[in-house]
Each structure stands twice: as structure tokens, then as C-alpha cells.
Design a protein around this motif. Structure first.
Motif, PDB file in Angstrom:
ATOM      1  N   ILE A 165       9.896  -0.130   4.604  1.00 16.55           N
ATOM      2  CA  ILE A 165       9.629   0.335   5.964  1.00 16.55           C
ATOM      3  C   ILE A 165       8.546  -0.510   6.621  1.00 16.55           C
ATOM      4  O   ILE A 165       8.622  -0.830   7.818  1.00 16.55           O
ATOM      5  CB  ILE A 165       9.241   1.826   5.941  1.00 16.55           C
ATOM      6  CG1 ILE A 165      10.453   2.661   5.520  1.00 16.55           C
ATOM      7  CG2 ILE A 165       8.721   2.274   7.292  1.00 16.55           C
ATOM      8  CD1 ILE A 165      10.193   4.129   5.392  1.00 16.55           C
ATOM      9  N   LEU A 166       7.539  -0.911   5.856  1.00 21.64           N
ATOM     10  CA  LEU A 166       6.516  -1.789   6.419  1.00 21.64           C
ATOM     11  C   LEU A 166       7.102  -3.139   6.828  1.00 21.64           C
ATOM     12  O   LEU A 166       6.680  -3.733   7.824  1.00 21.64           O
ATOM     13  CB  LEU A 166       5.385  -1.988   5.405  1.00 21.64           C
ATOM     14  CG  LEU A 166       4.465  -0.770   5.214  1.00 21.64           C
ATOM     15  CD1 LEU A 166       3.533  -0.986   4.043  1.00 21.64           C
ATOM     16  CD2 LEU A 166       3.668  -0.500   6.489  1.00 21.64           C
ATOM     17  N   GLU A 167       8.090  -3.624   6.070  1.00 16.68           N
ATOM     18  CA  GLU A 167       8.742  -4.874   6.443  1.00 16.68           C
ATOM     19  C   GLU A 167       9.605  -4.685   7.689  1.00 16.68           C
ATOM     20  O   GLU A 167       9.703  -5.589   8.531  1.00 16.68           O
ATOM     21  CB  GLU A 167       9.588  -5.410   5.293  1.00 16.68           C
ATOM     22  CG  GLU A 167       8.783  -5.930   4.122  1.00 16.68           C
ATOM     23  CD  GLU A 167       7.750  -6.972   4.550  1.00 16.68           C
ATOM     24  OE1 GLU A 167       8.077  -7.836   5.388  1.00 16.68           O
ATOM     25  OE2 GLU A 167       6.610  -6.901   4.069  1.00 16.68           O
ATOM     26  N   GLU A 168      10.214  -3.513   7.828  1.00 14.16           N
ATOM     27  CA  GLU A 168      10.961  -3.226   9.060  1.00 14.16           C
ATOM     28  C   GLU A 168      10.001  -3.212  10.245  1.00 14.16           C
ATOM     29  O   GLU A 168      10.298  -3.745  11.317  1.00 14.16           O
ATOM     30  CB  GLU A 168      11.680  -1.888   8.939  1.00 14.16           C
ATOM     31  CG  GLU A 168      12.564  -1.576  10.126  1.00 14.16           C
ATOM     32  CD  GLU A 168      13.333  -0.271   9.957  1.00 14.16           C
ATOM     33  OE1 GLU A 168      14.155   0.019  10.846  1.00 14.16           O
ATOM     34  OE2 GLU A 168      13.115   0.442   8.959  1.00 14.16           O
ATOM     35  N   GLU A 799      15.667  -3.659  -2.321  1.00 12.22           N
ATOM     36  CA  GLU A 799      15.565  -2.447  -3.135  1.00 12.22           C
ATOM     37  C   GLU A 799      14.599  -2.595  -4.313  1.00 12.22           C
ATOM     38  O   GLU A 799      13.874  -1.662  -4.636  1.00 12.22           O
ATOM     39  CB  GLU A 799      16.950  -2.044  -3.639  1.00 12.22           C
ATOM     40  CG  GLU A 799      17.973  -1.813  -2.533  1.00 12.22           C
ATOM     41  CD  GLU A 799      17.557  -0.744  -1.535  1.00 12.22           C
ATOM     42  OE1 GLU A 799      16.690   0.087  -1.878  1.00 12.22           O
ATOM     43  OE2 GLU A 799      18.077  -0.752  -0.405  1.00 12.22           O
ATOM     44  N   LYS A 800      14.597  -3.771  -4.946  1.00 12.54           N
ATOM     45  CA  LYS A 800      13.721  -3.950  -6.113  1.00 12.54           C
ATOM     46  C   LYS A 800      12.336  -4.460  -5.723  1.00 12.54           C
ATOM     47  O   LYS A 800      11.327  -3.860  -6.074  1.00 12.54           O
ATOM     48  CB  LYS A 800      14.380  -4.894  -7.116  1.00 12.54           C
ATOM     49  CG  LYS A 800      15.601  -4.304  -7.803  1.00 12.54           C
ATOM     50  CD  LYS A 800      16.170  -5.261  -8.854  1.00 12.54           C
ATOM     51  CE  LYS A 800      17.355  -4.627  -9.576  1.00 12.54           C
ATOM     52  NZ  LYS A 800      17.949  -5.560 -10.589  1.00 12.54           N
ATOM     53  N   ALA A 801      12.302  -5.569  -4.999  1.00 11.94           N
ATOM     54  CA  ALA A 801      11.004  -6.133  -4.632  1.00 11.94           C
ATOM     55  C   ALA A 801      10.336  -5.338  -3.516  1.00 11.94           C
ATOM     56  O   ALA A 801       9.104  -5.250  -3.457  1.00 11.94           O
ATOM     57  CB  ALA A 801      11.174  -7.593  -4.206  1.00 11.94           C
ATOM     58  N   GLY A 802      11.127  -4.749  -2.621  1.00 11.08           N
ATOM     59  CA  GLY A 802      10.562  -3.990  -1.513  1.00 11.08           C
ATOM     60  C   GLY A 802       9.786  -4.855  -0.541  1.00 11.08           C
ATOM     61  O   GLY A 802       8.888  -4.388   0.155  1.00 11.08           O
ATOM     62  N   GLU A 803      10.146  -6.152  -0.444  1.00  7.76           N
ATOM     63  CA  GLU A 803       9.382  -7.087   0.369  1.00  7.76           C
ATOM     64  C   GLU A 803      10.178  -7.623   1.559  1.00  7.76           C
ATOM     65  O   GLU A 803       9.695  -8.471   2.301  1.00  7.76           O
ATOM     66  CB  GLU A 803       8.909  -8.254  -0.499  1.00  7.76           C
ATOM     67  CG  GLU A 803       7.936  -7.805  -1.598  1.00  7.76           C
ATOM     68  CD  GLU A 803       7.567  -8.926  -2.557  1.00  7.76           C
ATOM     69  OE1 GLU A 803       8.059 -10.063  -2.360  1.00  7.76           O
ATOM     70  OE2 GLU A 803       6.794  -8.673  -3.491  1.00  7.76           O
ATOM     71  N   VAL A 804      11.413  -7.157   1.736  1.00 10.78           N
ATOM     72  CA  VAL A 804      12.278  -7.600   2.833  1.00 10.78           C
ATOM     73  C   VAL A 804      13.014  -6.376   3.368  1.00 10.78           C
ATOM     74  O   VAL A 804      13.415  -5.505   2.591  1.00 10.78           O
ATOM     75  CB  VAL A 804      13.291  -8.660   2.349  1.00 10.78           C
ATOM     76  CG1 VAL A 804      14.335  -8.941   3.410  1.00 10.78           C
ATOM     77  CG2 VAL A 804      12.569  -9.950   1.974  1.00 10.78           C
ATOM     78  N   TYR A 805      13.210  -6.331   4.688  1.00 12.98           N
ATOM     79  CA  TYR A 805      13.960  -5.215   5.261  1.00 12.98           C
ATOM     80  C   TYR A 805      15.459  -5.479   5.230  1.00 12.98           C
ATOM     81  O   TYR A 805      16.234  -4.677   4.737  1.00 12.98           O
ATOM     82  CB  TYR A 805      13.512  -4.946   6.697  1.00 12.98           C
ATOM     83  CG  TYR A 805      14.382  -3.933   7.402  1.00 12.98           C
ATOM     84  CD1 TYR A 805      14.466  -2.627   6.919  1.00 12.98           C
ATOM     85  CD2 TYR A 805      15.126  -4.274   8.518  1.00 12.98           C
ATOM     86  CE1 TYR A 805      15.273  -1.687   7.545  1.00 12.98           C
ATOM     87  CE2 TYR A 805      15.934  -3.341   9.160  1.00 12.98           C
ATOM     88  CZ  TYR A 805      16.001  -2.048   8.658  1.00 12.98           C
ATOM     89  OH  TYR A 805      16.801  -1.125   9.272  1.00 12.98           O
TER      90      TYR A 805
END
Length: 936
Positions: A165-168, A799-805
Motif C-alpha cells: 500500500i505504501l508503494e501504491e 506479494e513476497k517482497a512487498g516493495e512494488v505495487y
């Protein structure tokens, strides 16, 4: 999941859909469409069901919640949108991400089909479902039941989603967001709406306890705030019974919180805001006058909607006419009545001025609005607007049996959320036919007086930082307004327009041959002037004909010295009108007709393209004839266009997105002259006379032209029209060939770092490219590879890294002028994560090259393609493009390749081979955009 939550950014965009204001006429309720089945369960859950066969064997399910960011407590800012995400990350019947995986296997793609959005006042989930299998309909309702009240909300899943969400949120960073954060409190009168942006605040998104989102869910995700909309090829009775069975046991909280009806209160005051930013490229003055809205419930409300649409249409025409005057000080202007939010509507005005031209820009454009306010519109203008409104209604009537399910969903969604009436087309058609003739110019004039007032008015001035010392203050702008309102004006006098579009026509031609190509249902006609016509009758639309022509030649015929004029000839001359008529005159002449005929000159070809209703085909053919034989040049329009381009070029690179885009374009084209961006030097070399001569040269010979028509027509009935108009096109038998200019990407492995912008965000673009052996089969293999790689990147990066939207993978393969391929991987992220994420991409590629695709991935890809292709092949657009591609490439026009014959050759091993071939990295260009250094 999409970016509709950022709706506040469109606050002063003029909307086509507007809410009405009640008058003192007799008030009668607008009835509900009898074609929709609606009901409310004992627990307050509402449903709407409608049978619709467009498209067949498909239905759309929408779960609409009267739940948005406006309901968040102070410690929940951003959690309404967060909750939307969590409904895709574990529900009763679909733990973890199994929901997305399951739906992909039945052909529903994530993002394009399966999606959701969160706004201030609502959260909406959408799901298309194939209905040829009854079990899928039941499954779809089960998914809706899980979304309504089946979220698991496990702490570990909540914590994993924070980064996504932060990346979004990071994607919204930039000048628009910086400005909007300052504009929003003013426009929204410092109301609760101004403090409840759906994207939320970092502190809550990062650190809020899991119980905060659970509290939001338990308070607001309840049946008396929810509705299910089902529209499509379904059995209404069966769906209703299943809804009652699956949703009746939903329970509202025992001590439920009242759902406040928040509004933005009008203060009766005026406000002023001056904003500057280094990345703003032009000075813009906006004026917003706010008014209370009313619901669309009664016949009076509906009638007022029509009046406001007519007002906006006539005002837009006046402004467009003004924009065609010489020596304009402004770049763009717009104004009209439209929605705002929070119970408000608005009159909004915006003018973008050239440097040093703000005062004059305002004076000229606002004076036009004052002229309208003082004198109103003329009867001629109103009659033209009514004709246009009526013709649009008639076209809609002819297409009633082809209306998409999504269109009905939008109506029922507004009915549930805003109590906006949904009477159905038959009622609307009869109402308009009855009431439209009675609308007077006084009715329309009264709207200007009502909405253009001097209270509840916001003045916003947005400009480049370097212009700060030259900008007017609030008192100065108010003085400008006062002067404009007290100035003397003459009433508007509309120009007299002829009714004859085509005064004379060269002698028509004759059909010299016909050939039926039964495999694709196409008839080829050849005329005696060499023109070849390909006709494909369809019934996909009741009242649509699409057409395009192409002939070899194009811009490449001309030397680099003439390239600026050649590459702009279609826009400059094509946008100047026809046969002595200026664009605004043509618009009046074509009023009430559904027809559009454009022109293009590409690198290797030239031609026309457009569309029309079946009844306006002859008009379309007349316009085609004039595009060839009667182009028009206009010095005023040319000078205005050049002036706008000049100002844009001067400040273009103040916007970091332009820096990035042009850098990428230059590198990918090897800095080829013809692919490089417009410069002031190149702009100055554009000649109106040269562009006109090039245009005439390109359309002097139609003997090599192929025309393709697709739509609802009878080939025998239209043949005389084709002979009459296309047979009259000029011919010289030049037998031209396209000039091939080979522009290739640089070979090898390259990295380009671009530093631009103030936002703390990075973007990465990886371009794999090279030569290939072009074929339909190889194109499908490349497409499958890119789709399967996108599945993997969504898992690894998001989903795994959580670093890209939302990582993107796009691929293409070309045949001419060179057989080439490219595969592009793009994503945005935090600057510090770039290196790590690129390594993850390379790891996913390496795994594909080692083991190929999994059976699960192949199943998802093939299911998605089957659904996509099945829908595409039932559209006029598909057949137009298919015929053009085959004819242009000199291939036999035969039946579309059986998809299954292509899919059977796509397997794990073929993907392995494709990954080694297309993702070898031998030719790979890496672009990394980072924020500028030393920016405070």
C-alpha cells in the motif's frame, strides 16, 4: 486496487455527468426501470439483478458498500482502502491469495477484470464471471459473500500488505499530489473530506495495530450498508434465490454505529489560494463556485439535468470558437457546471495562460462567460444543441439491444449510493421527446445567473516557481472580476453556416470486379480508379460502421529537411477544416450526425480512418472525398498551434516525467533524428505551405488505396455509394512503394540512470530486444512468455517482497520494416530498493530459463487468452484490424487461426525456449529514474 481512490485530484475537472437542481415545476417521482429485479433482505442487504445478453455467456457482479474513507476514525486514516486490499488477501473460502489464482484459472484476469476501488463514500468490488457453467455463477456469488463478510484479517497478512500500500501511495508522489494536498482543504472548505484522503497517512499505514482495521471492518462492513448488483446472461429467478440463501444470514452489529451522512458545508465566503512549484510548467487560473446539489429523484430533477447538459454543450462550443481566434494569449480554457462531492455541485472555470498573458487571458475568456450571463444563448445555438442531444438519444435507442452490462451496473450503483433514479431507457426516451422541445433560451440563460455568483467562490492560481514575483494577489484578481462583470458587451451573433457539405463532385467510378471471400465473410470490390474496398458486414453493433484506408507512401518519402513539416502535415492540415469550412463551421454543418472522419500520414503509409452510424454513411463518404480533394489550410489555426507548442517546449523539461520519457525515447531510437523530440529549432522549420503541399501530394493518388469497412450494412445496398464517392477519388497510378528507414535499438547491455523530479520514488524499465523470425506462432509464444513472467513478478516483487505495487510486462513483435521483438518490464519503487528488485527480476527470468512454465501458469494464461479472444472476435474493431493487417502485409485473407492450434504448442518447454531466446539479455537496456540530488 486501482487508483480511483485518488478521486480528489479531479475536483475541478468538468464532468459530463451532472446532478440537477430542482425548479418550481410540478414534481413527480421518476419510476424505477421495470427490467431490474430489486429487493432488500430482512438484514438490510440490497440486491439488483438484470438479464442482459451483451456480452453473451457472461455476467458482472458488483458488491457496493456505502463505506469509504470518510468513516475512518483518526487512527484509521487509510484503512478503508487497506481493507479493500485485505479482501484479496484471505477470505473464508479463499485463504491467502488463492482467490486471484482461482479466478485466473477460469479466465478472469487480476486488474483488468477483477478489481476494486475505494473512495470517500464507497468501496466497490467488481468481478466478471463466465455464465456458461452454472457452477461459476454460484461460485461468483460465494466470492461476493466472502467480500461482504468473510475477510480473515490475519495479523501476518495485514503486516505483509503495508509495504504494497505504501508503494501504491508512492505512485501518486509528484507535483500534482503536492499541489492537491494544498488545494483540497480550500475546495472542500476544511471539511472532514479534506482530512480523509482515501490513500491515508504513512503513520497509520505503517504502524496501526491490526485491531484498528478489524474495528473498521466490524463497524462498517455490514448488510444494511451493502448491495449486490448482478447484470448479465443469467437466470434472474435463480440468482435471486441464491442471493437470499447466501446473504440472509449476514448480521448487523448489535450496537451498530450510525452511518453519518457527511456533507461539505457552504460558508458563504470566498477564498483565494496562490501556489507555485518548480515542476509546474504553465500558469493556470481556476475559479470554482460551489452550490448545494440535489438528488436525481423527480421529473423536475431530470429536466434540469437536460438543461445543464445543453448549457455545457453550448458554452463549450463558444469557448472552442474563441480558441480559433488569432494571437491568443492563452493556451487552453474550459468551463461548465458539474459535480463536486460531499453534497455539492460547482461552476468551474480554468484558463492556462502564456507567459505574461494571464491578465489578458482572463479578460478575454471571462468576458465570454459574462456575455453568456448577460445575454444568454441564441435560439440558433439552442436548436443546434437540442439536435445534437436528440441525435445522441436516437443512436442510443438503436443500440439498446447491444448495451453492455457495465452500463447498467453504473446506473444501479448510483441508485444505491446516491438515490439517483434509474428509470430505464424507454422512460428516458419518452420523457426527453416530450420535454426537450419546451426548453427555452431563458431556461438556459437562468443557469448562468444561478451558478456564476460571487459567493462560495474559490480562486486558485497555480504557477511555475520562477513566476512567483509576477503573479497577482487576491485583491487584484477580484478587481479583474469586477471589471469584467461591469464591461459593456454586444450580444453574440452566430455565423450563418451553409447546409451543403459537398457542392460538386467529380464523376463517380464503376465496380470492375467483385470477389467473395467466404472464409471470413468479406467481399472485395475493385473500382475502375484502382481503389480496392474490403467489406465485412456484421451485427456486433446495431448502428456502427468503422472504416480505414491505407496506401503506401507516408512521411518517409521526404528528406530530413522536410520531416518536421511532413510529420505534422496530417495534424496541421487535417485539423484546419475542409472545402473552405473552418472546424467550427464543419461542426455546425455536421450537427446531429454521428460521423467522424480523420486523416493520418504515418512513416510508411497514409489514409483516413473513422466511424459513422448506418444512416450517416453517405456523409462519411462525402467527408472522405473532401479529405482527398479539398484540404484546407488556415494561417490563424496554424499560428495558434505553433504558439502553443512553442510555450510547451520552453517549459517541457520542468516536468520530470518529460525528462524521463524523452530520454528513454532517444536511447531506444539510437538518437535517430526522426524519433527525437520536438525542439524550438525544429518547430521553426515547420512550414504551413510545405505541410499543405505534402498533404496534397500524399492524397493526390488513390489508385493504391485499400479501404476497409466493417459494421452493420448490406454490401449490395452500399455499393452505389462507394462507386459514387470512392470511385471519384483522384488516381495517377503512381504505384508507390514505402520507403524503409531502419531504426534499431542499440545492441548490447546498457544502463541509463536518469535523475529527475523531487518525489522520493524511482522507476525501472528493462527493455529486452533483438531480431526475430516473425510469425503468428512466435508472436503467441512471446505473448505467453510475457504474461507468465508477469505472474511471477507480481508474486516476487509485490506479494513476497512487498516493495512494488503493480509490475508490468509488455511485449511486441513487428514484421516491417524489420523483424524485431521487444519485451519491457516496468515498475515503480523506493530508490533504495532498485538494485534488490532488479535482482529478483533476473532470478525469475533465470528460473524460467531453467525449468520453463508451471502447469498452473499455463492454465491461467490459456484461460485468460480464450476469454479475451472470444470477446475480441465479436467486435468490429477486431475485424477491422485483422483485415487491415492481412491485406497490408500481403497475406491471404483467410479464416482466423484456430486459437487452440496455437495454444497446443504453448507448453513448459516452449516457454523455456522462448525465455532463452527473448530474455537472453544479450541486448538489454536498463533505465532507472531516480529523484534529483540536492533537492531540498
Amino acid at each position: 486496487m486501482n487508483n480511483r481512490y485518488w478521486a480528489v485530484s479531479g475536483l475541478i475537472v468538468l464532468l459530463a455527468s451532472i446532478n440537477p437542481v430542482k425548479s418550481q415545476q410540478q414534481i413527480q417521482p421518476v419510476p424505477l426501470d421495470i427490467a431490474v429485479r430489486t429487493g432488500t433482505l430482512a438484514n438490510g442487504f440490497t440486491y439488483y439483478i438484470r438479464k442482459n445478453n451483451e456480452p453473451a455467456k457472461s455476467a458482472v457482479f458488483y458488491l457496493v458498500n456505502k463505506v469509504g474513507s470518510i468513516l475512518e476514525d483518526d487512527d484509521q486514516q487509510g484503512l478503508a482502502h487497506f481493507m479493500e486490499h485485505m479482501n484479496f488477501n484471505g477470505t473464508t473460502h479463499f485463504p491467502k491469495n488463492e482467490l486471484i489464482s482461482y479466478l485466473q484459472k477460469v479466465g478472469v484476469s487480476f486488474g483488468a477484470d477483477l478489481n476494486a476501488y475505494t473512495s470517500y463514500d464507497e468501496t466497490v468490488y467488481q468481478l466478471p464471471i463466465p455464465t456458461d457453467d452454472p457452477s461459476l455463477v454460484s461460485k461468483g456469488l460465494g466470492i461476493m459473500r466472502d467480500w461482504a463478510r468473510g475477510a480473515l484479517l490475519k495479523t501476518e497478512d495485514i503486516n505483509k500488505e503495508r509495504g504494497i500500500i505504501l508503494e501504491e501511495k508512492r505512485l501518486t508522489e509528484g507535483v500534482s499530489n503536492r499541489l492537491q494536498q494544498k488545494i483540497t482543504p480550500v475546495i472542500l472548505n476544511n471539511s472532514r473530506y479534506s482530512r480523509r484522503s482515501p490513500i491515508g497517512i504513512d503513520s497509520v499505514l505503517l504502524t496501526s495495530p491490526a485491531n484498528a482495521i478489524r474495528r473498521f471492518y466490524n463497524d462498517w462492513y455490514r448488510p444494511n450498508l451493502q448491495a449486490l448488483i448482478v447484470v448479465g446472461d443469467v437466470n434472474v429467478d435463480q440468482v435471486e434465490q441464491q442471493i437470499k440463501k447466501q446473504f440472509s444470514d449476514l448480521k448487523n452489529p448489535e450496537n451498530e454505529r450510525a452511518r453519518p451522512d457527511y456533507k461539505i458545508e457552504l460558508t458563504g465566503k470566498n477564498q483565494f489560494l496562490l501556489l507555485t512549484d518548480p515542476e509546474v510548467t504553465a500558469t493556470e487560473l481556476k475559479i470554482v463556485v460551489k452550490h448545494p446539489e440535489s438528488k436525481m429523484k423527480t421529473t423536475t430533477d431530470y429536466l434540469n439535468t437536460i438543461k445543464r447538459n445543453l448549457f455545457n454543450q453550448m458554452l463549450t462550443y463558444r469557448l472552442n470558437e474563441l480558441a480559433q481566434q488569432p494571437n491568443l494569449p492563452f493556451i487552453n480554457v474550459k468551463a461548465g457546471i458539474g459535480n463536486l462531492m460531499g453534497g455539492l455541485t460547482q461552476f468551474a472555470y480554468a484558463v492556462t495562460a502564456k507567459p505574461g498573458g494571464l491578465k489578458e487571458s482572463f479578460s478575454i475568456t471571462w468576458s465570454l462567460l459574462e456575455q453568456v450571463k448577460r445575454f444568454g444563448f441564441t435560439q440558433v445555438e439552442l436548436d443546434q444543441a437540442k439536435t445534437s442531444f436528440s441525435s445522441g438519444l436516437e443512436k442510443e435507442r438503436r443500440e439498446q439491444s447491444k448495451i453492455s452490462s457495465e452500463s447498467y451496473v453504473a446506473q444501479y450503483q448510483q441508485l444505491f449510493l446516491n438515490e439517483s433514479a434509474s428509470p430505464g431507457f424507454d422512460w428516458e426516451y419518452d420523457f426527453v421527446k416530450k420535454e426537450l422541445p419546451g426548453i427555452t433560451i431563458e431556461d438556459i440563460k437562468s443557469l448562468a445567473a444561478k451558478y456564476m455568483v460571487d459567493i462560495n467562490r474559490d480562486i486558485l492560481l497555480i504557477a511555475p516557481e520562477k513566476e512567483k514575483s509576477n503573479l497577482p494577489d487576491s485583491a487584484t484578481l477580484v478587481g479583474w472580476l469586477a471589471k469584467a462583470s461591469s464591461s459593456l458587451f454586444e450580444a453574440y451573433k452566430p455565423a450563418i453556416v451553409k447546409n451543403t457539405l459537398l457542392s460538386k463532385l467529380s464523376k463517380g467510378g464503376k465496380i470492375v470486379s467483385r470477389n467473395n471471400i467466404s472464409a471470413v465473410g468479406v467481399q472485395q470490390i475493385i473500382l475502375n480508379n484502382g481503389v480496392k474496398i474490403w467489406l465485412k458486414p456484421t451485427t456486433y453493433k446495431n448502428d456502427q460502421i468503422l472504416f480505414v484506408s491505407f496506401a503506401p507512401g507516408g512521411i518517409n518519402k521526404y528528406a530530413d529537411a522536410d520531416y518536421p513539416s511532413a510529420s505534422n502535415a496530417a495534424n496541421v492540415i487535417g485539423g484546419s477544416g475542409l472545402a473552405g469550412y473552418a472546424p467550427n463551421q464543419l461542426s455546425k454543418m455536421l450537427n446531429g450526425k454521428s460521423v467522424s472522419v480523420g486523416v493520418y500520414i504515418s512513416d510508411r503509409a497514409q489514409g483516413i480512418n473513422g466511424s459513422c452510424s448506418t444512416s450517416d454513411l453517405e456523409t462519411a463518404l462525402q467527408l472522405i472525398y473532401l479529405r482527398y480533394t479539398a484540404p484546407r489550410k488556415d494561417t490563424v489555426l496554424f499560428d495558434n498551434a505553433v504558439a502553443r507548442l512553442r510555450e510547451g517546449i520552453k517549459t517541457k523539461y520542468d516536468d520530470p516525467e518529460n525528462v524521463v520519457a524523452d530520454t528513454i525515447g532517444n536511447v531506444l531510437s539510437g538518437y535517430h533524428y526522426r524519433m527525437s523530440p520536438m525542439t524550438l529549432e525544429r518547430l521553426d522549420s515547420i512550414s504551413l505551405e510545405k505541410a499543405f503541399d505534402i498533404y496534397k501530394d500524399r492524397f493526390a493518388d488513390a489508385s493504391d488505396a485499400n479501404f476497409v469497412f466493417v459494421g452493420n450494412f448490406n454490401t449490395d445496398s452500399i455499393a452505389p455509394l462507394l462507386e459514387h464517392y470512392l470511385g471519384a477519388l483522384p488516381f495517377q497510378n503512381r504505384q508507390e512503394k514505402p520507403v524503409e528507414i531502419h531504426i534499431k535499438m542499440p545492441k548490447g547491455r546498457l544502463t541509463k540512470i536518469i535523475e529527475a523530479g523531487r518525489g522520493q520514488k524511482a522507476s525501472v524499465l528493462l527493455v529486452y530486444h533483438g531480431d526475430c523470425k516473425y510469425s503468428e506462432e512466435e508472436g503467441r509464444q512471446l505473448q505467453a512468455l510475457s504474461e507468465i513472467l508477469s505472474y511471477r513478478l507480481l508474486t516476487s516483487l509485490r506479494e513476497k517482497a512487498g516493495e512494488v505495487y503493480s509490475p508490468s510486462v509488455q511485449s511486441s513483435m513487428t514484421k516491417d520494416p524489420d523483424q524485431r521483438f521487444s519485451l519491457e518490464i516496468a515498475f515503480g519503487c523506493a530508490p533504495e530498493h532498485v538494485a534488490h528488485l532488479v535482482k529478483l527480476v533476473e532470478k525469475d527470468i533465470a528460473n524460467l530459463q531453467k525449468a520453463g512454465a508451471t502447469q498452473d501458469e499455463l492454465l491461467k494464461y490459456k484461460a485468460g487468452v480464450r476469454k479475451q479472444v472470444a470477446l475480441q472476435r465479436k467486435t468490429n474493431d477486431f475485424w477491422l484490424q485483422y483485415i487491415v493487417k492481412k491485406v497490408d502485409e500481403g497475406e491471404e485473407l483467410k479464416a482466423v487461426t484456430d486459437l487452440e492450434k496455437l495454444l497446443i504448442n504453448i507448453n513448459s518447454n516452449s516457454i523455456l525456449k522462448a525465455s532463452k531466446l527473448y530474455l537472453s539479455g544479450e541486448n538489454c537496456i536498463r533505465f532507472v529514474s531516480l529523484p534529483e540530488k540536492n533537492i531540498k
